[in-house]
Design a protein around this motif. Structure first.
Motif: not given
Lengths: 436, 436
Positions: B258-268
């Protein structure tokens, strides 16, 4: 694989914060280990442990419980071996003699005469229905040591006369991922030893009784030479600290471990850590425990967590921490004691959420991981290790007729460090009051 | 090994709760990654990161900073290669051309012409002195991609013309336990690329500049064929998620993350996880990101964390979670999504402590572990993996003269997903305004 989740009592549980999110549940457990309830939740339905399961406590259900308890007692369960134990009939938690029957021994079962049984905080919670899930009458006890009196035709590992132990659970699916890895303690359909439901739907009754019938997979061999009264608490307290020590590599000579809290779990952790050849620092809020930790239990250092100077001097020196404290306490200062990438193992059960600042874990890559008892493999390895090193819990042995006083003292943590009932040496009362 | 801890500004930090215990510090950082400060603390003195270090912000010191900044600018550092960058002179955070010099290239150094440099939230915190540790003038930037223009006599790994990268740090002791295990990012005397102190005591200046001189151990090879603008953020955002995925086994086909948060870190993280062959569920509070997650980034599922039904359906299905959110949020419901014994990796930096109920981690043996960037080994492996799979960050490329606007937009998270400065393509201004 049939599912067994009869809603006896239900208790609405709301998430402690204004999450606005999932109505994850918060149980009104008063102190120490919450594992029984949580295991119950997770053992009945994987989702139940974490999602919007509604469990409501309402007085009609409570009456139903009492009615069911007396019917079972008078009517005796239909089949199986007559047994006598001490059970709680209601949330007063008062225990008294209770006649019931153990299931008939199946091919893969072991029948055990109970010699000793430790009293765990979980027992206290259950008999008082602190977690709203007691299925009265409840015979507590999951730190059982006894002698085999009979085995099923298919049993290969044990024979009559063997000294054995039984811990927190007596069943699991043996097909799920956790079971496959030897962590039956995390099996979603785990059957707990006391106040559980076996796969036939019958309530499980614990070790405060003369005999118990258990599937051989969940029976442990107690090494010869280990004092049996002191060995009993190892079946729960012992494995609860030993298993995560192995999982997290806190079992290697030269490593430095911190043990927070010097109670039933903490004192055994110190003994195991010293036997692993580790440097052991006991971390406590009470300076008065220094001598006990250093001189009696053999810890290397004692650190008063409220002393900023002592804490600063120990910063970054520990390879891991075993936190056994169930009362709420600030954990952030403890992370500073650990080396980068170290883990704090948490086995307590404070009812109030811990405060975990990001700065305590992100910069050093540190973590906190919970643990609940251990699997059968780790439990047997722990007993063998205890046998090799002569490790037992520090216990106060009592007779069964003292159990209600012991429960009161346990609630005030007035025991060093575990009460153990000399079951075989007790007159259990009940209809046929013959000693087994 | 000499110690470099000059108290420029100090800021009294008190533990957020009435712990009565150690006056562990709580820094007034406003949002997102706190790693810079915490690294600073831990890189200067192991004890500093966690104990009663007093850092006091007082106006005289602030004047001292300003005086020092202009003196350095006019007087030019005594030696080394003339360089031009963009620096912040005070906590307004406004950047403007700044002439300075890079150290003279030593035998084991690599001189790099900077082509691109990503803008990380840490840069924003530092230039605004959110953490009270800015040593103005500050040239931000630690997501650097460039081309080698010169190497010292002792350099074996690189030659002029190589395409290389530089990440969050440019020095470490290489003798401590963490360095020995390849986690220089946890070295207590790590030298960070921007706003740090090198072992000679000089301030380190980052990648918002035309050139940088770095010890070869801390230079990474950028695989051929990888678009350099999109590769730059991998040097920080990329390794910050890749390293813990490897450490926690979240890099195996068939596993579910699971990836929480779709920002600079999450999208990568989503891109890496798909390249590892994993099943990826993006967990977000904003339903509006569904399409982006599923169609653009290739996630398999999208889960709205406020939807109790969706959360219940996903309970117990994840082998781990990467939590990249820096805003405070309830984490307890997220643990329920994980399988027993799984870890939530936490790389955000909310200023308010997380709420961690014991029932979220103890019954399933689950945990939460922080992570801060990654070591050199993992960073190179991450770049090689990105090269193999054509993975870069989604970037908005800007010229240097747009950087102040970009910083304002970054503060409002108004970027999909990372600003990258085309340094070589920018007119950097400064006294000799010739493009390099």
């Amino acid at each position: 694989m049939s599912r067994h989740f009869r809603t006896h009592t239900t208790s609405r549980l709301t998430f402690p914060s204004s999450s606005g999110g999932l109505a994850i549940t918060r149980l009104p457990f008063s102190s120490t280990s919450s594992k029984l309830l949580l295991q119950q939740l997770s053992s009945t339905s994987p989702a139940a442990a974490a999602t919007a399961v509604t469990i409501t406590t309402s007085s009609p259900a409570r009456n139903l419980q009492r009615a069911r308890a007396s019917a079972a007692e008078q009517g005796m369960e239909e089949h199986g071996k007559a047994a006598v134990g001490w059970a709680a009939r209601d949330d007063s938690g008062v225990l008294s003699p209770y006649n019931f029957s153990r299931r008939a021994q199946k091919d893969d079962d072991v029948t055990i005469k109970v010699l000793y049984c430790g009293i765990c905080h979980t027992d206290l919670h259950v008999v008082k229905n602190d977690w709203g899930n007691a299925m009265y009458p409840v015979v507590p006890g999951h730190e059982i040591v006894g002698v085999v009196t009979g085995v099923g035709a298919g049993v290969t590992k044990f024979k009559a006369g063997d000294t054995v132990g039984v811990g927190f659970f007596v069943g699991s699916c043996r097909t799920c991922d956790s079971c496959g890895k030897g962590y039956e303690n995390y099996c979603p359909t785990m059957v707990i030893t006391s106040n559980g439901k076996d796969y036939g739907g019958a309530a499980t009754q614990g070790g405060f009784s003369d005999a118990i019938v258990v599937n051989e997979h969940y029976v442990l061999r107690v090494p010869a030479g280990l004092p049996l009264d002191g060995a009993a608490p190892l079946l729960c307290a012992g494995v609860t600290v030993y298993s995560p020590m192995v999982i997290h590599g806190l079992n290697a000579p030269g490593k430095h471990v911190g043990v927070v809290g010097l109670g039933g779990l903490g004192h055994v952790a110190v003994k195991f850590a010293k036997a692993f050849g580790m440097r052991v620092t006991v971390i406590s809020t009470s300076p008065g425990k220094r001598r006990e930790a250093l001189e009696h239990l053999g810890a290397d250092e004692f650190l008063v967590s409220r002393d900023a100077g002592q804490m600063a001097a120990a910063a970054g020196t520990m390879d891991g921490i075993l936190n056994t404290v169930s009362a709420w306490h600030p954990v952030a200062p403890l992370f500073a004691l650990m080396k980068p990438m170290a883990q704090m193992v948490f086995v307590g059960a404070p009812t109030r959420p811990l405060e975990l600042p990001a700065y305590a874990i992100v910069p050093g890559g540190k973590g906190i991981t919970g643990n609940c008892v251990g699997g059968i493999r780790d439990c047997q390895a722990m007993l063998d290790f205890a046998g090799e090193h002569g490790i037992t819990a520090e216990v106060e042995v009592i007779k069964m007729d003292y159990v209600n006083t012991a429960m009161e003292r346990l609630e005030k943590n007035d025991v060093r460090y575990r009460f153990v009932i000399d079951v075989a040496g007790s007159s259990l009362g009940g209809s046929g009051d013959d000693k087994i």
